[in-house]
Enzyme design. Sequence first.
Site, PDB file in Angstrom:
ATOM      1  N   ASP A  75      -2.909   4.833  -2.302  1.00  0.00           N
ATOM      2  CA  ASP A  75      -3.950   5.377  -1.427  1.00  0.00           C
ATOM      3  C   ASP A  75      -4.381   6.787  -1.854  1.00  0.00           C
ATOM      4  O   ASP A  75      -3.546   7.675  -2.007  1.00  0.00           O
ATOM      5  CB  ASP A  75      -3.363   5.423  -0.004  1.00  0.00           C
ATOM      6  CG  ASP A  75      -4.422   5.759   1.027  1.00  0.00           C
ATOM      7  OD1 ASP A  75      -5.378   5.001   1.157  1.00  0.00           O
ATOM      8  OD2 ASP A  75      -4.292   6.809   1.672  1.00  0.00           O
ATOM      9  N   HIS A  90     -11.244  -2.719   3.510  1.00  0.00           N
ATOM     10  CA  HIS A  90     -11.112  -2.398   4.936  1.00  0.00           C
ATOM     11  C   HIS A  90     -11.855  -1.105   5.300  1.00  0.00           C
ATOM     12  O   HIS A  90     -11.842  -0.681   6.465  1.00  0.00           O
ATOM     13  CB  HIS A  90      -9.637  -2.266   5.273  1.00  0.00           C
ATOM     14  CG  HIS A  90      -8.999  -1.163   4.506  1.00  0.00           C
ATOM     15  ND1 HIS A  90      -8.800  -1.200   3.129  1.00  0.00           N
ATOM     16  CD2 HIS A  90      -8.570   0.047   4.896  1.00  0.00           C
ATOM     17  CE1 HIS A  90      -8.274  -0.071   2.734  1.00  0.00           C
ATOM     18  NE2 HIS A  90      -8.122   0.711   3.773  1.00  0.00           N
ATOM     19  N   ASP A  91     -12.465  -0.452   4.299  1.00  0.00           N
ATOM     20  CA  ASP A  91     -13.161   0.828   4.549  1.00  0.00           C
ATOM     21  C   ASP A  91     -14.668   0.690   4.497  1.00  0.00           C
ATOM     22  O   ASP A  91     -15.371   1.701   4.547  1.00  0.00           O
ATOM     23  CB  ASP A  91     -12.774   1.847   3.467  1.00  0.00           C
ATOM     24  CG  ASP A  91     -11.362   2.354   3.627  1.00  0.00           C
ATOM     25  OD1 ASP A  91     -10.765   2.741   2.616  1.00  0.00           O
ATOM     26  OD2 ASP A  91     -10.858   2.319   4.767  1.00  0.00           O
ATOM     27  N   ASP A 139       0.866  -1.181   0.000  1.00  0.00           N
ATOM     28  CA  ASP A 139       0.000   0.000   0.000  1.00  0.00           C
ATOM     29  C   ASP A 139       0.904   1.233   0.000  1.00  0.00           C
ATOM     30  O   ASP A 139       1.791   1.358   0.858  1.00  0.00           O
ATOM     31  CB  ASP A 139      -0.871  -0.014   1.271  1.00  0.00           C
ATOM     32  CG  ASP A 139      -2.245   0.555   1.005  1.00  0.00           C
ATOM     33  OD1 ASP A 139      -3.244  -0.090   1.329  1.00  0.00           O
ATOM     34  OD2 ASP A 139      -2.302   1.672   0.437  1.00  0.00           O
ATOM     35  N   GLU A 167      -6.325   3.978  -5.746  1.00  0.00           N
ATOM     36  CA  GLU A 167      -7.581   4.135  -5.024  1.00  0.00           C
ATOM     37  C   GLU A 167      -8.040   5.551  -5.308  1.00  0.00           C
ATOM     38  O   GLU A 167      -7.337   6.513  -4.973  1.00  0.00           O
ATOM     39  CB  GLU A 167      -7.390   3.927  -3.517  1.00  0.00           C
ATOM     40  CG  GLU A 167      -8.723   3.865  -2.819  1.00  0.00           C
ATOM     41  CD  GLU A 167      -8.759   4.587  -1.484  1.00  0.00           C
ATOM     42  OE1 GLU A 167      -7.901   5.427  -1.219  1.00  0.00           O
ATOM     43  OE2 GLU A 167      -9.660   4.283  -0.712  1.00  0.00           O
TER      44      GLU A 167
HETATM   45  O1  TEU Z   1      -9.430   5.786   1.997  1.00  0.00           O
HETATM   46  C1  TEU Z   1      -9.746   6.965   1.303  1.00  0.00           C
HETATM   47  C2  TEU Z   1     -11.179   6.916   0.916  1.00  0.00           C
HETATM   48  O2  TEU Z   1     -11.546   6.290  -0.054  1.00  0.00           O
HETATM   49  C3  TEU Z   1     -12.122   7.483   1.874  1.00  0.00           C
HETATM   50  O3  TEU Z   1     -13.177   8.035   1.202  1.00  0.00           O
HETATM   51  C4  TEU Z   1     -12.466   6.290   2.715  1.00  0.00           C
HETATM   52  O4  TEU Z   1     -13.549   5.666   2.103  1.00  0.00           O
HETATM   53  C5  TEU Z   1     -12.610   6.632   4.129  1.00  0.00           C
HETATM   54  O5  TEU Z   1     -13.508   5.720   4.694  1.00  0.00           O
HETATM   55  C6  TEU Z   1     -13.157   8.015   4.387  1.00  0.00           C
HETATM   56  O6  TEU Z   1     -14.484   8.063   4.022  1.00  0.00           O
HETATM   57  C7  TEU Z   1      -8.029   5.554   2.056  1.00  0.00           C
HETATM   58  C8  TEU Z   1      -7.799   4.308   2.898  1.00  0.00           C
HETATM   59  O7  TEU Z   1      -8.377   3.188   2.234  1.00  0.00           O
HETATM   60  C9  TEU Z   1      -8.446   4.550   4.238  1.00  0.00           C
HETATM   61  O8  TEU Z   1      -8.346   3.382   5.060  1.00  0.00           O
HETATM   62  C10 TEU Z   1      -7.710   5.693   4.905  1.00  0.00           C
HETATM   63  O9  TEU Z   1      -8.376   6.014   6.125  1.00  0.00           O
HETATM   64  C11 TEU Z   1      -7.698   6.944   4.009  1.00  0.00           C
HETATM   65  O10 TEU Z   1      -7.383   6.665   2.653  1.00  0.00           O
HETATM   66  C12 TEU Z   1      -6.612   7.896   4.488  1.00  0.00           C
HETATM   67  O11 TEU Z   1      -5.355   7.314   4.236  1.00  0.00           O
END
Ligand code: TEU
Length: 599
Positions: free
Chosen positions: A279, A408-409, A187, A337
Site C-alpha cells: 500500500d 476498491h479506490d 495487503d 501501489e
Molecule cells: O490508496 C492510496 C492511493 O492511491 C490514494 O491516492 C487513493 O487513490 C485514495 O483514494 C486517496 O486518493 C491506498 C489504498 O488503496 C486506499 O484504499 C487507502 O485509503 C490509502 O492507501 C491509505 O491506506
Amino acid sequence: MTVDINSKIKDIYNTRVGKDLLDKILLQLGKGSEYITNPLVGNIKLRSIQKLVGRSLPDSFFDALLTLVNSDQLTDKEIQEEKRQAIAPVEHAWWKEAVFYQIYPRSFCDANGDGIGDLAGIISKLDYLEDLGVNALWLSPIYDSPMDDNGYDIRDYRKILTQYGTMEEFDTLLAEAHKRGMRLIMDLVVNHTSDEHEWFQKALTDPEYEDYYFFRDKPNNWTSYFSGSAWKQFGDKYALHLFSKKQMDLNWDNPKVRYAIYDMVNWWLDKGIDGFRLDVINFISKQEGLPDGDETIAKMMGYCGVERYFYGPHLHEYLKELRANTFDKYGAFSVGETPGVGMNMAKMLTGSQRKELDMIFSFDVLESPGHSRFDDYQYDINYFKKYMIDWMKHYGNNCWMSIFYNNHDNPRMVSKIGEPKYNTQIKKLLAGMQMTMKGTPFIFQGDEMGLENYQFNSIDEINDVESKGYYKELCEKMSEKEAFKIILAGTREHARVLLPWDGPFKGQKADPSILHFYRNMIKLRRQNPVLVYGDFRVIDDLAEHFVYERYDDQNSFIIDCNLGKSIKKGYFPEGYHQIITHNRHPEMEPYEIRIWMKG
Ligand code: TEU
Ligand code: CA
C-alpha cells in the site's frame, strides 16, 4: 546528468525523473508531449521561465523539481545493465502467468448475515473463483483495525479483524486456495498504522517509540488525501498522517521501525502466503526535514507536499533492504501501489536487476488527460489504448505491467466511459483487451459480473472516509446538492457495495453473459502462453480503431477493437479463425471486439 536552474527544458525532459514529472504535469493539464518537445519550448532555460512567470512560480517550485530530477542518478554501468536487461528474453514467473482477482473483504461475501463480508464468505466462493479461472487472489486488508479506512488503518498486524473471522479461518482459506492451485497475496499497509496500534500508543508517552512516527512541534503545510491538514495535535506536539486522522505515518528512517516491519512480514510469509500488494509503498521515504510543499504543485496535484515524499531520497534503499530481508528469502511476489509514479520511475522500482519490487500499479491510466477522479466526465478509451501501447512498447523485458481498470479506490471503468446504451459491449471489450495484453491482469471483484457504478441517493449511504471528508469540505463552498454530485462522480464507494450473489442486491445484479465472457477469455489466456510471453505489435491504431497482435515464432492472435460508436471495417486476417467472438459481418458494431487465432 544533473540539471540546474540554467538547464533547458529539453535537458530536464531528457532525464528519467524529469520526463516522468513533465509528463505528469502535461497529463494533469491535458496537454500532449509536443507541448514540451517542440524546439521553441525545449530550448527555454528554467531560469528564463522563472523570470517570465515571476511570482506565479516561486523558487520552491523550481527547487522541488530540481531536487526530484537530480535524486535519481544511475551510473553508466547501471544504465548499460538496464539496457542489456531490457532486451534480454523475458524471465518466466508464476505472477506473470497468473490472472489475479482482487477481493475487498468488507463487501465481497457475507456468510453470517451481519452485512459485512467475511472470511467464511470468501471460502464459500473459492469454487466460483476456480470456475471463473482466476488463479491468484489479492486480499485487501483483513487485519484487526478500527475500520476508519476500512482496514487500511491497522491496529494489530498479527490479528484478524473480529467481524471478518478468526486466524483459523484464514489458515483454512489459504489452504483451500492452495488446494485449488490458487496463489494468495495479502495487503501490506506499512506506510502508516492506526493511531490505536500499540506502537503509536507507546509513542505518545515513551520516548523510545516517539521516533517510530513523525512528531513535530508545529505542522508544515502538507495536506491529507482525506481533506484538511496532514497533522493531528497530541498535547504540545503534532503527528503526521497523509491519510485519515487515524492513520499515522511510520518513520521508515528509523531502523527499528523497518526491522519490526520485516519481522511481521516474515511472520506472514512463514504461514505460506505467496506475496504482498504494498500500500502506497512509494510514500515511505520523506525528504529530510519534511520541507513545506510548493503551493503551485499543490494546486496542480490537489494535495500539498506530495513532491516531498512520493519518490523520496531513500525509497530504493528501503525497498532493496525490505526485499532482501523478507520476500527473497521465500521467493515471494511483491506488487507496489505507487500513486504518482511514471514509467521511468516504475522501471527503477521494478526492473528485475533492481531487486526492489516485481510489479507496480501505475494510476495514470485511470483518468483521461486533464481530469481527476471526481470530475464528472466521459473517460476516453482511446487514451487507454495510447497509454497501454506506450507502456507495452517501452517498459522493457526486465519489467512487467499490471493491467487493471478498477479497484476498491475507483468508480467502475464501464460507468466512467459513460455510454450506457453500449455497456454490454464495452464490458466485453474491456475484458477482451485485459486478457490479451502484455502484463498481468487484475480483475476487481464484480468486474466479471458486469457491475457498474451504484446510484447512491445521499451522502448518508456512503461509508468511505475520503468521500465524507471531501463532501464536508465541498459543502463549505457550494450547495449540498452540487457537493453530492461531485462525490457521486468519484466516490470509492461505487466499488464497495456488497456483491449481488443471489440475485439483484441494492439494485445491482450480475450479468451471466459477462461472467461467461470473462470465463472464456481467462481460459484463452491461461491456455495460450503467447498471450502472456508473446511479443506485441500494433497493426492499426487510427481513430478509435485498435488492432494489435500477440505472437511468437509459432502462434499468433490478432485482436480487433472498435473503441467508439462509429462503425469500423472489421479486420479479416488471412489464415486466422475467429474465436470466442463470432461476428463475421464486414463492419464492426460500436465497442465490438473480435479475437482471431492463427491456424
Ligand atoms: O490508496 C492510496 C492511493 O492511491 C490514494 O491516492 C487513493 O487513490 C485514495 O483514494 C486517496 O486518493 C491506498 C489504498 O488503496 C486506499 O484504499 C487507502 O485509503 C490509502 O492507501 C491509505 O491506506
Ligand atoms: Ca459477515
